[in-house]
Design a protein around this motif. Structure first.
Motif, short mmCIF file in Angstrom:
data_model
loop_
_atom_site.label_atom_id
_atom_site.label_comp_id
_atom_site.label_asym_id
_atom_site.label_seq_id
_atom_site.Cartn_x
_atom_site.Cartn_y
_atom_site.Cartn_z
N ASP A 243 60.58 82.57 12.44
CA ASP A 243 61.21 83.25 13.57
C ASP A 243 62.66 82.81 13.75
OD1 ASP A 243 58.80 84.46 14.04
OD2 ASP A 243 58.29 83.23 15.80
N ASP A 244 63.45 83.67 14.38
CA ASP A 244 64.80 83.26 14.76
C ASP A 244 64.70 82.09 15.73
OD1 ASP A 244 65.85 85.27 13.23
OD2 ASP A 244 66.12 86.67 14.90
N GLY A 245 65.55 81.12 15.58
CA GLY A 245 65.55 79.99 16.49
C GLY A 245 64.62 78.86 16.10
N TYR A 246 63.90 79.02 14.98
CA TYR A 246 62.97 77.95 14.56
C TYR A 246 63.75 76.84 13.86
CZ TYR A 246 58.91 75.56 12.63
OH TYR A 246 57.95 74.61 12.32
N TYR A 247 63.45 75.62 14.20
CA TYR A 247 64.06 74.44 13.59
C TYR A 247 62.99 73.40 13.33
CZ TYR A 247 63.53 72.52 18.30
OH TYR A 247 62.99 72.09 19.48
N SER A 248 63.34 72.39 12.58
CA SER A 248 62.38 71.29 12.35
C SER A 248 63.12 70.00 12.06
CB SER A 248 61.44 71.62 11.18
OG SER A 248 62.17 71.72 9.96
N LEU A 249 62.58 68.91 12.57
CA LEU A 249 63.03 67.57 12.21
C LEU A 249 61.83 66.89 11.57
CD1 LEU A 249 65.26 65.34 12.32
CD2 LEU A 249 64.10 64.49 14.36
N SER A 250 61.86 66.74 10.25
CA SER A 250 60.73 66.21 9.50
C SER A 250 60.94 64.75 9.14
CB SER A 250 60.51 67.03 8.23
OG SER A 250 60.26 68.39 8.54
N PHE A 251 59.85 63.98 9.19
CA PHE A 251 59.89 62.54 8.90
C PHE A 251 59.39 62.29 7.48
CE2 PHE A 251 59.79 62.94 13.43
CZ PHE A 251 60.51 61.87 13.93
N TYR A 252 60.20 61.63 6.66
CA TYR A 252 59.82 61.28 5.30
C TYR A 252 59.85 59.75 5.10
CZ TYR A 252 60.28 66.26 4.46
OH TYR A 252 60.11 67.63 4.53
N GLY A 253 59.78 59.03 6.14
CA GLY A 253 59.74 57.58 6.11
C GLY A 253 59.68 57.08 7.55
N PRO A 254 59.43 55.79 7.73
CA PRO A 254 59.16 54.79 6.69
C PRO A 254 57.80 55.01 6.03
CG PRO A 254 58.89 53.82 8.86
CD PRO A 254 59.44 55.20 9.09
N ASN A 255 57.66 54.48 4.81
CA ASN A 255 56.45 54.68 4.03
C ASN A 255 55.59 53.43 3.91
OD1 ASN A 255 56.52 57.55 2.69
ND2 ASN A 255 58.64 56.82 2.71
N SER A 256 55.94 52.39 4.65
CA SER A 256 55.13 51.18 4.72
C SER A 256 55.04 50.74 6.18
CB SER A 256 55.74 50.05 3.88
OG SER A 256 55.71 50.38 2.50
N ASN A 257 54.04 49.91 6.47
CA ASN A 257 53.86 49.43 7.85
C ASN A 257 54.82 48.32 8.22
OD1 ASN A 257 51.78 51.24 8.29
ND2 ASN A 257 50.17 49.79 7.71
N SER A 258 55.26 47.55 7.23
CA SER A 258 56.15 46.43 7.54
C SER A 258 57.10 46.18 6.38
CB SER A 258 55.34 45.16 7.84
OG SER A 258 54.57 44.78 6.72
N TYR A 259 58.24 45.58 6.73
CA TYR A 259 59.29 45.27 5.76
C TYR A 259 59.89 43.90 6.08
CZ TYR A 259 59.18 50.32 4.73
OH TYR A 259 58.79 51.58 4.40
N LYS A 260 60.49 43.28 5.09
CA LYS A 260 61.21 42.03 5.31
C LYS A 260 62.57 42.29 5.95
CE LYS A 260 59.04 39.43 1.53
NZ LYS A 260 59.27 38.69 0.27
N ASP A 261 63.18 43.41 5.58
CA ASP A 261 64.49 43.78 6.12
C ASP A 261 64.28 44.79 7.24
OD1 ASP A 261 67.04 44.87 6.59
OD2 ASP A 261 67.66 44.51 4.51
N TRP A 262 64.79 44.47 8.44
CA TRP A 262 64.62 45.35 9.60
C TRP A 262 65.17 46.75 9.34
CZ3 TRP A 262 61.22 43.21 12.51
CH2 TRP A 262 61.23 41.84 12.77
N ASN A 263 66.21 46.84 8.51
CA ASN A 263 66.84 48.14 8.27
C ASN A 263 65.89 49.16 7.66
OD1 ASN A 263 69.37 47.34 9.22
ND2 ASN A 263 69.99 46.53 7.24
N ASN A 264 64.93 48.68 6.86
CA ASN A 264 64.03 49.59 6.17
C ASN A 264 63.01 50.27 7.08
OD1 ASN A 264 64.90 49.59 3.38
ND2 ASN A 264 64.31 47.44 3.34
N TYR A 265 62.94 49.84 8.34
CA TYR A 265 62.08 50.53 9.29
C TYR A 265 62.68 51.88 9.69
CZ TYR A 265 59.06 46.47 9.97
OH TYR A 265 58.17 45.44 9.78
#
Length: 452
Positions: A243-265
């Protein structure tokens, strides 16, 4: 009374080590331990000064900041021409940090991160002056607030924003807040293997966001950032896919539950409207990008969209243009060689920041990959950058428009403090260590010559 010495009467005369008739002249001692210590102290002080290199350059007049007129479309022009149904993305100049405000086509508002604490006035002022509801009135809340990760240059002022403009939907990292005796209100939503962080900045954002429940009641929702999240889309009654006006913001990460580097969240997100795609990456680093790139290459599930022809129109460079983000694997996943010359790159960073973002080698990589210098926009030089996806009557389709603040900041260095500091260290080392060594060698040579 006279003192007796060796059976003789007389006064005692002081000994003169330097007299011609007296004892020998004392040997020269360079005191190497003291000299080495002095050189080390000077070296440490000069090394520490390099942490403030940009400030020293400015203070000594070694770097000049010149302002020249920006020849392109201004951010103000983009804002003024905006009409209902446009998608507007504001990369607000908050210095060394990130703050992005999205005006969605259906009138909903979103904020992603909030810059450092010292960006409070600039960010609140920008919202008050430029972000309005459908009727042109000042907004009183955000429909969505997304905190990409826990670092203070992303969450520092977000609590101030949410205290003034509560969010109906709050997206946050899978990191438990354990600041002192604070109890994380969303702990039950976090995974059992999540890690904790106890900074005041993180706690303040979580606490401010939770106040949304007071305003919205059961409508207030909290989501934990993950590739498994459903996309943010319009209400079904307003627009459906196609439809006209349809948009989406899709999430493709994060792909793990935890990381050593905060940035990767930081979640990798793709905002799409009328065929125009904008990649938003927070501070995602190599590890997070590698996980994404691997899944994009496998093209399974929601990642099946990343085929050989997939290309975004805009990339918000990860981690302020750091050498450790927006790597080649990520670039290859979201662009094609043919699309890169026309792809915009937005870098959010502060003028003269101590991290030297964006890193020179990253800018070189962009050039090597085929991106054009004129399409790299930076908040440290261009100020706030505004993108708009809107209908273009001249071409009868939707196009991406962009503008920046009317002044471009350029930097010119006459000489860098690091080279002055190095020169000072070399001179000090020569005077304190090398000169005495040369003098001692000459003296020794003279003695040997006399013996011959």
């Amino acid at each position: 009374m006279a003192e007796r010495k060796n059976g003789k009467t007389g006064s005692t005369a002081p000994k003169s080590s330097g007299s011609r008739s007296g004892g020998k002249k004392s040997a020269y001692k360079p005191h190497w331990g003291i000299r080495i210590a002095i050189v080390l102290v000077v070296g440490v002080l000069l090394g520490v000064s390099l942490l403030f290199e940009n400030q020293i350059n400015l203070a000594l007049g070694l770097e000049k900041i010149e302002k020249t007129e920006y020849e392109g479309t201004t951010a103000g022009d983009i804002r003024k021409k905006s009409v209902a149904g446009d998608l507007n993305v504001h990369f607000v100049d908050v210095g060394q940090g990130d703050a992005c405000i999205v005006e969605l086509p259906d009138g909903k508002k979103m904020i992603i991160d909030g810059g450092e604490k010292d960006a409070k006035d600039a960010l609140l002022g920008y919202i008050d002056e430029n972000i309005t509801d459908k009727d042109g009135n000042k907004i009183t809340y955000f429909d969505y607030a997304i905190l990409t990760h826990t670092d203070s240059d992303h969450c520092g002022s977000l609590d101030d924003v949410l205290n003034k403009y509560p969010a109906k939907n709050f997206y946050r990292p899978n990191v438990k807040c354990n600041y002192k005796d604070y109890v994380d209100p969303d702990a039950s939503l976090l995974t059992s293997d999540c890690v904790s962080k106890g900074t005041a900045a993180y706690k303040d954002v979580i606490a401010a966001a939770s106040k949304g429940k007071n305003k919205f009641g059961d409508e207030y929702k909290v989501y934990i950032n993950s590739f498994e999240l459903d996309p943010i889309v319009p209400d079904a009654a307003d627009a459906k896919p196609g439809d006209d006006g349809y948009y989406s913001l899709s999430f493709y990460g994060p792909n793990s539950n935890s990381y050593k580097d905060w940035n990767n969240y930081s979640p990798i997100m793709i905002l799409e409207y009328e065929g125009i795609k904008i990649a938003l990456t927070g501070d995602c680093e190599k590890e997070g990008e590698a996980e994404f790139a691997e899944k994009a290459k496998a093209r399974e599930g929601k990642f099946s969209v990343f085929d050989d022809n997939y290309s975004v129109d805009v990339i918000k460079a990860g981690h302020h243009g750091s050498r450790t983000s927006t790597g080649e694997a990520f670039v290859e996943a979201v662009t094609t060689a043919e699309s890169r010359p026309n792809t915009l790159i937005v870098i959010s960073c502060g003028l003269n920041n101590k991290y030297k973002h964006p890193h020179a080698e990253k800018l070189e990589q962009f050039k090597k990959d085929g991106f054009q210098d004129k399409n790299i926009l930076r908040t440290d030089r261009n100020g706030t950058i505004v993108l708009s996806v809107r209908y273009n009557e001249a071409t009868s389709d939707f196009r991406l428009f962009y503008g920046a603040d009317p002044m471009v900041k350029t930097q010119e260095k006459t000489v860098d403090w690091r080279y002055i500091a190095l020169s000072i260290f070399v001179v000090v080392a020569l005077v304190i260590l090398v000169e005495p060594a040369i003098a001692a060698a000459r003296k020794k040579a003279k003695k040997l010559a006399k013996k011959k």
